[in-house]
Scaffold this motif. Structure first.
Motif, short mmCIF file in Angstrom:
data_model
loop_
_atom_site.label_atom_id
_atom_site.label_comp_id
_atom_site.label_asym_id
_atom_site.label_seq_id
_atom_site.Cartn_x
_atom_site.Cartn_y
_atom_site.Cartn_z
N LEU A 3 -5.54 -1.19 -10.47
CA LEU A 3 -5.68 -1.04 -9.03
C LEU A 3 -4.38 -1.46 -8.34
CD1 LEU A 3 -9.32 -2.44 -8.58
CD2 LEU A 3 -8.58 -0.07 -8.89
N ASP A 4 -3.36 -0.64 -8.55
CA ASP A 4 -2.06 -0.97 -7.99
C ASP A 4 -1.75 -0.11 -6.77
OD1 ASP A 4 -1.60 1.51 -9.10
OD2 ASP A 4 -0.26 0.80 -10.68
N PHE A 5 -0.55 -0.25 -6.27
CA PHE A 5 -0.13 0.47 -5.07
C PHE A 5 -0.25 1.98 -5.24
CE2 PHE A 5 3.38 2.67 -2.85
CZ PHE A 5 3.05 2.38 -1.54
N TRP A 6 0.16 2.50 -6.39
CA TRP A 6 0.15 3.94 -6.62
C TRP A 6 -1.28 4.48 -6.70
CZ3 TRP A 6 4.37 5.92 -5.18
CH2 TRP A 6 5.58 5.24 -5.37
N PHE A 7 -2.18 3.68 -7.27
CA PHE A 7 -3.58 4.09 -7.31
C PHE A 7 -4.11 4.31 -5.90
CE2 PHE A 7 -8.05 2.88 -6.90
CZ PHE A 7 -8.65 3.79 -7.75
N PHE A 8 -3.83 3.38 -5.01
CA PHE A 8 -4.36 3.49 -3.65
C PHE A 8 -3.62 4.54 -2.83
CE2 PHE A 8 -6.01 -0.67 -4.88
CZ PHE A 8 -7.33 -0.53 -4.47
N CYS A 9 -2.36 4.85 -3.21
CA CYS A 9 -1.66 5.95 -2.55
C CYS A 9 -2.37 7.28 -2.79
CB CYS A 9 -0.22 6.03 -3.06
SG CYS A 9 0.88 4.81 -2.34
N ILE A 10 -3.01 7.41 -3.95
CA ILE A 10 -3.75 8.63 -4.28
C ILE A 10 -5.22 8.51 -3.89
CG2 ILE A 10 -4.56 10.06 -6.20
CD1 ILE A 10 -1.90 9.50 -7.58
N ALA A 11 -5.85 7.38 -4.23
CA ALA A 11 -7.28 7.22 -4.00
C ALA A 11 -7.63 7.10 -2.53
CB ALA A 11 -7.79 5.99 -4.76
N GLY A 12 -6.81 6.41 -1.75
CA GLY A 12 -7.10 6.24 -0.33
C GLY A 12 -7.21 7.56 0.42
N PRO A 13 -6.18 8.42 0.38
CA PRO A 13 -6.29 9.72 1.04
C PRO A 13 -7.41 10.59 0.48
CG PRO A 13 -4.00 9.19 0.60
CD PRO A 13 -4.81 8.16 -0.11
N ALA A 14 -7.67 10.51 -0.84
CA ALA A 14 -8.73 11.31 -1.44
C ALA A 14 -10.09 10.92 -0.87
CB ALA A 14 -8.73 11.13 -2.95
N VAL A 15 -10.35 9.63 -0.75
CA VAL A 15 -11.62 9.16 -0.21
C VAL A 15 -11.71 9.46 1.29
CG1 VAL A 15 -13.04 7.11 0.21
CG2 VAL A 15 -11.87 7.39 -1.99
N LEU A 16 -10.61 9.31 2.00
CA LEU A 16 -10.58 9.66 3.42
C LEU A 16 -10.93 11.13 3.62
CD1 LEU A 16 -9.72 8.46 6.28
CD2 LEU A 16 -7.53 9.59 5.87
N PHE A 17 -10.38 11.99 2.76
CA PHE A 17 -10.67 13.42 2.82
C PHE A 17 -12.15 13.69 2.56
CE2 PHE A 17 -11.17 17.45 0.48
CZ PHE A 17 -10.73 18.34 1.44
N ALA A 18 -12.74 12.98 1.59
CA ALA A 18 -14.16 13.15 1.30
C ALA A 18 -15.00 12.78 2.52
CB ALA A 18 -14.56 12.29 0.11
N GLY A 19 -14.63 11.71 3.20
CA GLY A 19 -15.37 11.30 4.39
C GLY A 19 -15.29 12.33 5.50
N ILE A 20 -14.10 12.89 5.71
CA ILE A 20 -13.94 13.91 6.75
C ILE A 20 -14.75 15.15 6.41
CG2 ILE A 20 -12.28 15.45 7.86
CD1 ILE A 20 -10.18 13.21 7.47
N SER A 21 -14.68 15.59 5.15
CA SER A 21 -15.41 16.78 4.73
C SER A 21 -16.91 16.59 4.89
CB SER A 21 -15.08 17.11 3.27
OG SER A 21 -15.81 18.24 2.84
N LYS A 22 -17.43 15.45 4.39
CA LYS A 22 -18.87 15.21 4.46
C LYS A 22 -19.33 14.88 5.88
CE LYS A 22 -20.99 12.74 1.34
NZ LYS A 22 -22.03 13.73 0.98
N GLY A 23 -18.45 14.26 6.67
CA GLY A 23 -18.83 13.87 8.01
C GLY A 23 -18.81 14.98 9.03
N GLY A 24 -18.01 16.02 8.76
CA GLY A 24 -17.91 17.05 9.78
C GLY A 24 -17.95 18.48 9.33
N PHE A 25 -17.76 18.73 8.01
CA PHE A 25 -17.58 20.10 7.58
C PHE A 25 -18.43 20.48 6.37
CE2 PHE A 25 -13.75 18.68 9.76
CZ PHE A 25 -13.69 19.62 10.78
N GLY A 26 -19.60 19.92 6.26
CA GLY A 26 -20.60 20.42 5.34
C GLY A 26 -20.46 20.03 3.88
#
Length: 250
Positions: A3-26
């Motif tokens: 769980l280092d800096f590079w992991f969160f550079c990839i995982a953070g935006p990926a999870v944010l994208f999942a939230g946006i997709s599920k929260g507003g776009f089906g």
């Protein structure tokens, strides 16, 4: 998993994208987050990390859409989806994820092409909505693919986009459907050993990204027009379908 800096550079935006997709776009493109995580960690671990986060997004978006879903559509999809999840749990160890990626990807892309053909007049036939009974079938497919790869959004979209729902009915139906299916998935995931202390630690650290994404998705849903909403939904379905085909072939 580190769980280092590079992991969160990839995982953070990926999870944010999942939230946006599920929260507003089906939910159609939310599965891509697990695929992105699988670039840096083992795929099974990516599934284990994403499920609690998807459940957190479900809880965060349930209240804004409560009672606004298509009643008959959600009943049929859930009725088919729960057995689909059970089948996915039984076949998880032997099922070929690539086969189902190709199948669902092909159906998703083909459906978008079909709908575009109808709207432009290139295709004159088949202008009726899919029958209600089709909801059971697509619900079962969504439940199965949701279990094995969190990719239940595209099969559900194939059915819901044919039902002439409003943008909020469509969105609310997907929220309730995947809130139910993800809750059902949790127990067999635990028995299969998909959750570990590492995945749960990652979930705690990534939870703010999930909540922020859900909030952004709900706000975006309210601001955009119905025409734009369905345009984005079709675009996401085409992109995710293409991504599934690519993953299945490579």
């Amino acid at each position: 998993m580190t769980l280092d800096f590079w992991f969160f550079c990839i995982a953070g935006p990926a999870v944010l994208f999942a939230g946006i997709s599920k929260g507003g776009f089906g939910s159609g493109a939310a599965f891509a987050s697990a695929s992105i995580l699988a670039l840096v960690i083992e795929p099974g671990m990516a599934l284990g990390i994403m499920l609690p986060l998807l459940m957190l997004i479900d809880v965060s978006t349930l209240r804004p859409y409560w009672g606004k879903w298509g009643a008959s559509e959600v009943k049929l999809l859930v009725a088919g989806g729960v057995p689909g999840v059970i089948l996915g749990a039984l076949l998880y160890k032997i099922a070929s994820p690539d086969f189902f990626r190709l199948l669902i990807g092909g159906i998703s892309v083909g459906f978008v092409i079909w709908q575009l053909g109808r709207s432009t007049g290139w295709i004159a036939a088949g202008k009726r909505s899919l029958p209600s009974s089709a909801g059971l079938f697509w619900g079962a497919v969504a439940g199965f693919t949701s279990f094995v790869s969190h990719a239940g959004g595209p099969p559900a979209a194939v059915y819901l986009l044919s039902r002439n729902l409003s943008k909020t009915q469509y969105q609310a139906t997907t929220v309730l459907l995947f809130w139910t299916l993800n809750a059902v998935k949790f127990v067999p995931y635990a028995f299969l050993g998909i959750f570990t202390m590492e995945t749960m630690t990652a979930d705690l650290l990534l939870a703010p990204f999930a909540i922020a994404g859900a909030w952004i998705g709900v706000k975006a849903h309210r601001l955009i027009s119905q025409k734009v909403f369905f345009g984005i939904t079709y675009l996401l379905l085409m992109v995710t379908g293409t991504k599934l085909i690519w993953d299945g072939l490579t």
